[in-house]
Design a protein around this motif. Structure first.
Motif, mmCIF file in Angstrom:
data_model
loop_
_atom_site.group_PDB
_atom_site.id
_atom_site.type_symbol
_atom_site.label_atom_id
_atom_site.label_comp_id
_atom_site.label_asym_id
_atom_site.label_seq_id
_atom_site.Cartn_x
_atom_site.Cartn_y
_atom_site.Cartn_z
ATOM 1 N N GLU A 73 51.371 115.582 52.406
ATOM 2 C CA GLU A 73 50.302 116.103 52.750
ATOM 3 C C GLU A 73 50.337 117.600 53.240
ATOM 4 O O GLU A 73 49.367 118.418 52.802
ATOM 5 C CB GLU A 73 49.522 115.255 53.746
ATOM 6 C CG GLU A 73 47.981 115.746 54.127
ATOM 7 C CD GLU A 73 47.097 115.125 52.955
ATOM 8 O OE1 GLU A 73 45.997 115.704 52.799
ATOM 9 O OE2 GLU A 73 47.549 114.069 52.305
ATOM 10 N N GLU A 74 51.449 117.976 54.160
ATOM 11 C CA GLU A 74 51.365 119.219 54.673
ATOM 12 C C GLU A 74 52.060 120.159 53.732
ATOM 13 O O GLU A 74 51.645 121.322 53.774
ATOM 14 C CB GLU A 74 52.177 119.061 55.994
ATOM 15 C CG GLU A 74 52.281 120.244 56.714
ATOM 16 C CD GLU A 74 53.094 120.126 57.925
ATOM 17 O OE1 GLU A 74 53.740 121.231 58.466
ATOM 18 O OE2 GLU A 74 53.591 118.878 58.365
ATOM 19 N N HIS A 75 52.956 119.728 53.155
ATOM 20 C CA HIS A 75 53.920 120.840 52.086
ATOM 21 C C HIS A 75 53.488 120.793 50.563
ATOM 22 O O HIS A 75 53.416 121.852 50.160
ATOM 23 C CB HIS A 75 55.527 120.413 52.472
ATOM 24 C CG HIS A 75 55.851 120.764 53.817
ATOM 25 N ND1 HIS A 75 55.846 121.966 54.536
ATOM 26 C CD2 HIS A 75 56.180 119.593 54.886
ATOM 27 C CE1 HIS A 75 56.136 122.014 55.844
ATOM 28 N NE2 HIS A 75 56.281 120.516 55.960
ATOM 29 N N ALA A 76 53.672 119.476 50.185
ATOM 30 C CA ALA A 76 53.376 119.376 48.720
ATOM 31 C C ALA A 76 51.703 119.798 48.234
ATOM 32 O O ALA A 76 51.602 120.164 47.416
ATOM 33 C CB ALA A 76 53.735 118.148 48.296
ATOM 34 N N LYS A 77 50.955 118.882 48.870
ATOM 35 C CA LYS A 77 49.687 118.789 48.453
ATOM 36 C C LYS A 77 49.020 120.384 48.326
ATOM 37 O O LYS A 77 48.270 120.578 47.280
ATOM 38 C CB LYS A 77 48.737 118.040 49.400
ATOM 39 C CG LYS A 77 47.248 117.872 48.684
ATOM 40 C CD LYS A 77 46.446 116.945 49.513
ATOM 41 C CE LYS A 77 44.797 116.661 49.182
ATOM 42 N NZ LYS A 77 44.073 115.796 49.993
ATOM 43 N N PRO A 78 49.162 121.157 49.195
ATOM 44 C CA PRO A 78 48.401 122.648 48.990
ATOM 45 C C PRO A 78 48.925 123.137 47.842
ATOM 46 O O PRO A 78 48.327 123.839 47.214
ATOM 47 C CB PRO A 78 48.804 123.192 50.454
ATOM 48 C CG PRO A 78 49.084 122.020 51.481
ATOM 49 C CD PRO A 78 49.647 121.046 50.685
ATOM 50 N N LEU A 79 50.269 123.063 47.809
ATOM 51 C CA LEU A 79 50.890 123.677 46.454
ATOM 52 C C LEU A 79 50.275 123.092 45.375
ATOM 53 O O LEU A 79 50.023 123.984 44.287
ATOM 54 C CB LEU A 79 52.589 123.780 46.615
ATOM 55 C CG LEU A 79 52.936 124.215 47.910
ATOM 56 C CD1 LEU A 79 54.564 124.044 48.049
ATOM 57 C CD2 LEU A 79 52.703 125.663 47.963
ATOM 58 N N ILE A 80 50.318 121.797 45.215
ATOM 59 C CA ILE A 80 50.069 121.141 43.863
ATOM 60 C C ILE A 80 48.556 121.440 43.587
ATOM 61 O O ILE A 80 48.170 121.918 42.610
ATOM 62 C CB ILE A 80 49.802 119.717 44.090
ATOM 63 C CG1 ILE A 80 51.310 119.212 44.332
ATOM 64 C CG2 ILE A 80 49.248 119.011 43.041
ATOM 65 C CD1 ILE A 80 52.418 119.398 42.963
#
Length: 456
Positions: A442-449
């Protein structure tokens, strides 16, 4: 998305999806946390996690595998078949990625293998105007070097392909989900992009979860659960004179030397026999008998359960049969995605023999063990301390003798007076509870996706 269209992702695995836990985690997070429709393109073989199968937003597409019939061909034809295999794979991948599945906004692929996966996904992302994300596990050329030798021309070509090609030059934004600080530093230096995502999906389980809900696992594949537990009223309790359960999972490949574990087990067996002055007439069957007078031994009997499939399994199973063990037993098995965490949650100690062909990756099995609150003894190599904190959640060893010493230290007085093991267990629980896959994703991958999809 335009017109309210729901975003779509494609997870690509050139391997058995049931044996690719990290990519299963990605698929579940893409569906549940990013609210995307997810297509998985992979090979079959092992049953994926039930959460994956039950999720209506996840669609699994199983590719046809390369026939193994080539192994019976004359040697003069085998090199040609080796060249045909990647061609067959790349055309199969392109058929699925460009025609069989709906056009995705983003492809996520695991590396290794690099050949032909990265090429196929890169071409598919260009043709379908999608983003391209690589989850860097390790480097394929270092794994290939284990079988062909570091000086092989094929290994050199593979290395050039992986390290020298500029994957960012075309094909949209790329992100790298890495496993170690060393690996992400290498990728950031090479391609100026990368983020670390190395957390577990499992969680600690109670005795009832591990034994009662997993009774089919315990009774049919290990032995009768009464060896480990007893029922008092409505409660399931662990027996004070039970064997200690030690778990190790593997793909049975050359980067894991299970000879170290076998030698350590033999050393433990002999050292304990010498300490207790046991009679040589005892055999393994004693391990499964209850101690009639209820007295607790200074050192417990050990049951090693080794899970996984792979090319060297038969070799080590043959070696196990030749061992003359009195207080130690081995079981090898393959577990489903649902049973595996039950076994980890039931165990007293995990053992990891992964040495890393590149020295840059971390073993996912240790991440899963910590997720279940299981302390670990692991082979020492360059970056393993990023994961295993010595004397806090695990121990490191470099030889079979060191591992045997650690087994004696940790299990002395088991299960009540084994203070060293209890300290590591507490540390593993803290490691497991400090960060979860869902939180990290949620913190690292979702914003990038989300950023990537918004550009397409």
């Amino acid at each position: 998305m335009e017109g309210g269209r729901r975003g779509r992702a494609c997870v690509v695995v050139l391997g058995d999806i049931g044996r690719s836990p990290r990519m299963q985690y990605h698929a579940l997070s893409l569906a549940n946390q990013a609210s995307l429709e997810v297509d998985i393109v992979a090979y079959g073989g092992s049953e994926p996690h039930t959460e994956l199968l039950a999720n209506p937003s996840i669609h699994i597409h199983l590719m046809k595998q390369w026939s193994t019939a080539r192994q019976s061909l004359p040697k003069i034809l085998q090199p040609f078949m080796l060249l045909l295999k990647p061609l067959f794979q790349i055309f199969t991948l392109l058929w699925y990625l460009c025609i069989k599945i709906p056009s995705p906004d983003i492809f996520i692929v695991q590396n290794p293998p690099s050949v032909p996966t990265l090429v196929a996904v890169k071409w598919a992302s260009w043709l379908r105007k999608s983003s391209f994300v690589i989850d860097w596990h390790n480097f394929g050329y270092t794994l290939l070097g284990l079988s062909l030798g570091r000086n092989s021309r094929f290994v050199s070509l593979y290395k050039w392909f992986e390290n020298r090609m500029n994957w960012l030059k075309t094909g949209g934004l790329m992100l790298q989900y890495c496993t170690t600080n060393l690996l992400i530093s290498f990728i950031q230096l090479r391609w100026k992009k990368g983020t670390r995502l190395n957390e577990h999906f499992y969680h600690p389980l109670g005795v009832r979860d591990c034994v009662s809900n997993g009774s089919s696992l315990t009774s049919s594949q290990i032995q009768n659960e009464s060896v480990f537990t007893t029922e008092v009223g409505s409660n399931i309790c662990l027996k004070p004179n039970r064997p200690a359960l030690v778990v190790s999972s593997t793909s049975w490949t050359p980067d894991e030397d299970f000879g170290i574990l076998l030698e350590a087990a033999l050393m433990y067996d002999r050292r304990v026999a010498a300490i207790l002055n046991e009679d040589d007439s005892l055999d393994e069957e004693v391990m499964w008998k209850e101690i009639s007078d209820g007295k607790q031994c200074l050192y417990p009997r050990l049951l090693f359960v080794i899970t996984g499939k792979g090319p060297e399994k038969a070799k080590y199973e043959a070696k196990i049969k030749t061992l003359k063990l009195k207080r130690v037993a081995f079981r090898t098995m393959w577990l489903s995605a649902d049973d595996y965490p039950l076994l980890l949650g039931s165990a007293d100690l995990g053992v990891c023999l992964h040495t890393s062909s590149s020295g840059l990756d971390l073993p996912m099995k240790v991440v899963d063990m910590f997720g279940c609150g299981l302390p670990v003894c692991a082979v020492s190599y360059s970056c393993i301390k990023e994961l295993v904190s010595v004397d806090k959640n695990g121990l490191l060893f470099s030889s079979s003798s060191e591992l045997a010493d650690e087994l004696l230290t940790l299990f002395k007085g088991f299960p009540v007076a084994c203070d060293s093991l209890k300290v590591l267990k507490s540390g593993a629980l803290d490691t497991g509870s400090s960060s979860r896959w869902v939180t990290e994703w949620e913190e690292h991958a979702k914003p990038l996706i989300t950023e990537v999809i918004s550009r397409f």
